[in-house]
Motif scaffolding. Structure first.
Motif, short mmCIF file in Angstrom:
data_model
loop_
_atom_site.label_atom_id
_atom_site.label_comp_id
_atom_site.label_asym_id
_atom_site.label_seq_id
_atom_site.Cartn_x
_atom_site.Cartn_y
_atom_site.Cartn_z
N MET A 1 20.97 13.50 -7.24
CA MET A 1 20.57 13.17 -5.86
C MET A 1 19.16 13.70 -5.61
O MET A 1 18.90 14.90 -5.78
N ALA A 2 18.29 12.86 -5.18
CA ALA A 2 16.92 13.31 -4.95
C ALA A 2 16.85 14.09 -3.64
O ALA A 2 17.56 13.79 -2.68
N THR A 3 16.03 15.10 -3.63
CA THR A 3 15.88 15.89 -2.40
C THR A 3 14.76 15.33 -1.58
O THR A 3 13.97 14.50 -2.03
N GLN A 4 14.67 15.81 -0.34
CA GLN A 4 13.62 15.35 0.57
C GLN A 4 12.24 15.67 0.03
O GLN A 4 11.28 14.98 0.29
N HIS A 5 12.16 16.77 -0.76
CA HIS A 5 10.85 17.22 -1.20
C HIS A 5 10.50 16.75 -2.60
O HIS A 5 9.53 17.18 -3.18
N ALA A 6 11.32 15.88 -3.14
CA ALA A 6 11.06 15.41 -4.50
C ALA A 6 9.76 14.63 -4.55
O ALA A 6 9.35 14.02 -3.56
N VAL B 1 14.84 -5.96 -1.92
CA VAL B 1 13.79 -5.06 -2.42
C VAL B 1 13.67 -3.83 -1.51
O VAL B 1 13.52 -2.70 -2.00
N ALA B 2 13.75 -4.05 -0.20
CA ALA B 2 13.62 -2.94 0.75
C ALA B 2 14.73 -1.92 0.55
O ALA B 2 14.52 -0.71 0.71
N ARG B 3 15.91 -2.41 0.19
CA ARG B 3 17.07 -1.53 0.01
C ARG B 3 16.82 -0.51 -1.11
O ARG B 3 17.14 0.67 -0.96
N THR B 4 16.23 -0.97 -2.20
CA THR B 4 15.95 -0.04 -3.30
C THR B 4 14.69 0.78 -3.01
O THR B 4 14.62 1.96 -3.35
N ALA B 5 13.71 0.14 -2.36
CA ALA B 5 12.46 0.85 -2.07
C ALA B 5 12.72 2.05 -1.16
O ALA B 5 12.06 3.09 -1.28
N LYS B 6 13.69 1.88 -0.26
CA LYS B 6 14.01 2.97 0.68
C LYS B 6 14.39 4.25 -0.08
O LYS B 6 14.17 5.36 0.38
N ARG B 7 14.97 4.08 -1.27
CA ARG B 7 15.38 5.24 -2.08
C ARG B 7 14.32 5.57 -3.13
O ARG B 7 14.61 6.20 -4.14
N ASN B 8 13.11 5.04 -2.92
CA ASN B 8 12.00 5.27 -3.86
C ASN B 8 12.28 4.74 -5.25
O ASN B 8 11.85 5.33 -6.25
N GLY C 1 8.29 5.21 -0.56
CA GLY C 1 9.29 4.15 -0.51
C GLY C 1 9.86 3.86 0.86
O GLY C 1 9.95 2.70 1.27
N PRO C 2 10.25 4.90 1.64
CA PRO C 2 10.81 4.63 2.98
C PRO C 2 9.84 3.85 3.87
O PRO C 2 10.25 2.94 4.59
N LYS C 3 8.55 4.20 3.80
CA LYS C 3 7.58 3.47 4.62
C LYS C 3 7.45 2.02 4.12
O LYS C 3 7.37 1.08 4.91
N ALA C 4 7.42 1.87 2.79
CA ALA C 4 7.34 0.52 2.22
C ALA C 4 8.53 -0.32 2.69
O ALA C 4 8.39 -1.49 3.05
N ALA C 5 9.72 0.31 2.70
CA ALA C 5 10.92 -0.41 3.14
C ALA C 5 10.80 -0.81 4.61
O ALA C 5 11.14 -1.93 4.99
N ARG C 6 10.28 0.11 5.43
CA ARG C 6 10.11 -0.22 6.86
C ARG C 6 9.18 -1.42 7.04
O ARG C 6 9.43 -2.32 7.83
N LYS D 1 0.83 -1.20 0.00
CA LYS D 1 0.00 0.00 0.00
C LYS D 1 0.88 1.26 0.00
O LYS D 1 0.64 2.21 -0.77
N ALA D 2 1.90 1.24 0.86
CA ALA D 2 2.81 2.40 0.94
C ALA D 2 3.51 2.61 -0.40
O ALA D 2 3.69 3.75 -0.85
N ALA D 3 3.91 1.52 -1.05
CA ALA D 3 4.60 1.64 -2.35
C ALA D 3 3.67 2.25 -3.39
O ALA D 3 4.09 3.07 -4.21
#
Lengths: 192, 134
Positions: free
Chosen positions: B1-6, A154-161, A89-94, A82-84
């Protein structure tokens, strides 16, 4: 635009993204694998009274706890999906990390359980029941371990969206692993 | 580098093949139902009645699996052939059972027998609680 993506990822066939189609095919093949084991187990269990005597040695509470753990990890997996979909992404990774934690708890509990059973003399060669028990639960545990490893990647990449669609794909796989356990639990721990 | 607000890209942004986000049911509520079913499936067999055990252990397992497939795996949102594919695999499982069970579930047939199983069943009947070896 920077990176070219594999055609298998971007192409959509059969009315759905190819990645999702591939996961469903994996699950179809898994149904045949686990289905064969479960069907064989049921045949033996129904036909031979002696099977019940051995089944009586498994610990229902440990099985129930592990069922709780897997059901809860499935909840985290779907919340990650759902988060993805929301682009978070960060929430999905969590959520995927929490799902992985569930998988790890499952494996740790299983290893303590198996250690205790082996110490009591119930090994894979003890009887037909224990052969089925270790084969079915062992194959399932391997799927849990594989799921945890893939989920962490997957979580590693999802964390970076990045590659957020993968969150759903590993989720579908994980839910299937959960379903296999939903059937293994009554067969190995309850029907005594 | 993506920003926090991207802008956070969704799977749909990354790949148009992915549908736009769909309606999500209340997953925590479904998880709660699954836990209630789990408790029933553990308590039911304690009553010791074979029919109750069958319903609470295996009937509930089917219900739990259905809830997971429908609400967590979203099979109802996949194209119809996915459901048919899964059903076909389950059908193969049933065919396997039907074809093999007549032999597996017997202790002897024309020109063959299972002495190990016979001995184990005899021991079990006698109260020794044995089990067959391969």
């Amino acid at each position: 635009m920077s990176s070219a993506r594999p055609i298998a990822t971007t192409r959509s066939t059969a009315g759905m993204p190819t990645g999702r189609l591939a996961v469903w095919w994996v699950i179809a093949s898994e149904i045949v694998i686990f289905g064969g084991i479960l069907a064989s187990y049921i045949m033996h269990r129904l036909a031979h009274d002696a099977f019940a005597a051995q089944a009586a040695h498994t610990n229902t509470w440990i099985g129930a706890f592990n069922t709780f753990v897997l059901l809860t990890s499935s909840l985290f997996a779907v919340l990650g999906h759902k988060a993805a979909e929301e682009g978070n992404g960060p929430k999905a990774a969590r959520m995927l990390y929490l799902t992985s934690l569930g998988g790890l708890i499952f494996i740790v509990v299983k290893s303590f359980e198996w250690t205790s059973e082996i110490r009591h003399g119930f090994t894979i060669t003890s009887s037909t029941f224990w052969s089925f028990y270790y084969t079915a639960a062992g194959l399932h545990a391997l799927h849990v371990i594989a799921g945890v490893v893939i989920m962490l990647i997957v979580a590693r990449t999802a964390k970076r969206n990045l590659e957020l669609h993968r969150v759903e794909l590993i989720g579908i796989y994980w839910h299937f692993v959960d379903i296999v356990w939903i059937f293994l639990f009554p067969l190995l721990y309850i029907a005594k | 580098m993506a920003t926090q607000h991207a802008h956070h890209p969704t799977p749909h942004d990354e790949d148009p093949a992915y549908e736009s986000p769909h309606h999500h049911p209340n997953y925590v509520r479904i998880w709660g139902i699954l836990l209630v079913l789990l408790v029933i499936s553990v308590i039911g067999p304690m009553l010791g009645h074979p029919v109750v055990t069958l319903i609470t252990a295996f009937g509930i397992a089917v219900v739990k699996a259905f809830l997971v497939v429908k609400n967590f795996m979203h099979i109802n949102m996949a194209p119809r052939f996915v459901g048919l594919l899964m059903a076909t695999c389950l059908l193969f499982m049933l065919l396997f059972f039907a074809a093999v069970a007549p032999d597996v579930m017997r202790l002897e047939g024309t020109g063959w027998e299972k002495p190990g199983w016979k001995a184990a069943n005899a021991a079990f009947q006698a109260g020794a609680h044995g089990d067959a070896h391969h």
